[in-house]
Design a protein around this motif. Structure first.
Motif, PDB file in Angstrom:
ATOM      1  N   UNK A  10     107.059  82.398 -31.041  1.00  0.00           N
ATOM      2  CA  UNK A  10     105.618  82.166 -31.155  1.00  0.00           C
ATOM      3  C   UNK A  10     105.237  80.824 -30.531  1.00  0.00           C
ATOM      4  N   UNK A  11     106.043  79.825 -30.761  1.00  0.00           N
ATOM      5  CA  UNK A  11     105.760  78.497 -30.204  1.00  0.00           C
ATOM      6  C   UNK A  11     105.825  78.542 -28.677  1.00  0.00           C
ATOM      7  N   UNK A  12     106.830  79.224 -28.143  1.00  0.00           N
ATOM      8  CA  UNK A  12     106.964  79.345 -26.688  1.00  0.00           C
ATOM      9  C   UNK A  12     105.752  80.081 -26.112  1.00  0.00           C
ATOM     10  N   UNK A  13     105.317  81.158 -26.750  1.00  0.00           N
ATOM     11  CA  UNK A  13     104.141  81.896 -26.287  1.00  0.00           C
ATOM     12  C   UNK A  13     102.889  81.024 -26.354  1.00  0.00           C
ATOM     13  N   UNK A  14     102.760  80.221 -27.394  1.00  0.00           N
ATOM     14  CA  UNK A  14     101.610  79.331 -27.531  1.00  0.00           C
ATOM     15  C   UNK A  14     101.616  78.260 -26.433  1.00  0.00           C
ATOM     16  N   UNK A  15     102.764  77.706 -26.132  1.00  0.00           N
ATOM     17  CA  UNK A  15     102.868  76.699 -25.070  1.00  0.00           C
ATOM     18  C   UNK A  15     102.530  77.327 -23.717  1.00  0.00           C
ATOM     19  N   UNK A  16     103.029  78.500 -23.446  1.00  0.00           N
ATOM     20  CA  UNK A  16     102.722  79.186 -22.181  1.00  0.00           C
ATOM     21  C   UNK A  16     101.224  79.465 -22.091  1.00  0.00           C
ATOM     22  N   UNK A  17     100.614  79.933 -23.179  1.00  0.00           N
ATOM     23  CA  UNK A  17      99.178  80.186 -23.191  1.00  0.00           C
ATOM     24  C   UNK A  17      98.394  78.910 -22.917  1.00  0.00           C
ATOM     25  N   UNK A  18      98.768  77.810 -23.532  1.00  0.00           N
ATOM     26  CA  UNK A  18      98.074  76.537 -23.317  1.00  0.00           C
ATOM     27  C   UNK A  18      98.212  76.056 -21.865  1.00  0.00           C
TER      28      UNK A  18
END
Length: 102
Positions: A10-18
């Motif tokens: 989830x953190x990796x997906x959030x960083x990619x989205x940002x």
């Protein structure tokens, strides 16, 4: 795991989205600033196009830039540009020059 993603995913997906969101904002900002910096030659051409339209509709070229503003909806940014408009005769295309103020 109940079919849910682990927290690090989830953190990796959030960083990619940002990162994608920030890159999009930066690209759009550059696009709009580039679009707002109209070049004097493009403005000159728009004035000449309005002159030709006036000639086609009325049979004579406009006597002034103010006439184009009043009757043809031309909008000139007099705070950013100097305009030179000279009419020789009503059946001769006017001389138009546009200079950016420094």
């Amino acid at each position: 795991m109940n079919g849910q993603y682990p927290i690090y995913s989830r953190i990796i997906l959030l960083v990619i989205f940002l990162i994608v969101a920030l890159a999009s904002v930066a690209a759009l900002s550059g696009f709009w600033s580039e679009q707002s910096s109209t070049q004097p030659e493009e403005i000159r051409q728009a004035i000449l196009d309005a002159c030709v339209q006036c000639y086609a509709l009325e049979g004579s070229y406009p006597p002034s830039l103010e006439y184009l503003e009043e009757h043809y909806g031309l909008i000139l940014d007099r705070e950013r540009y100097f305009f030179y408009y000279e009419v020789f005769a009503s059946n001769v295309l006017p001389t138009v020059e546009v200079y950016k103020k420094e």
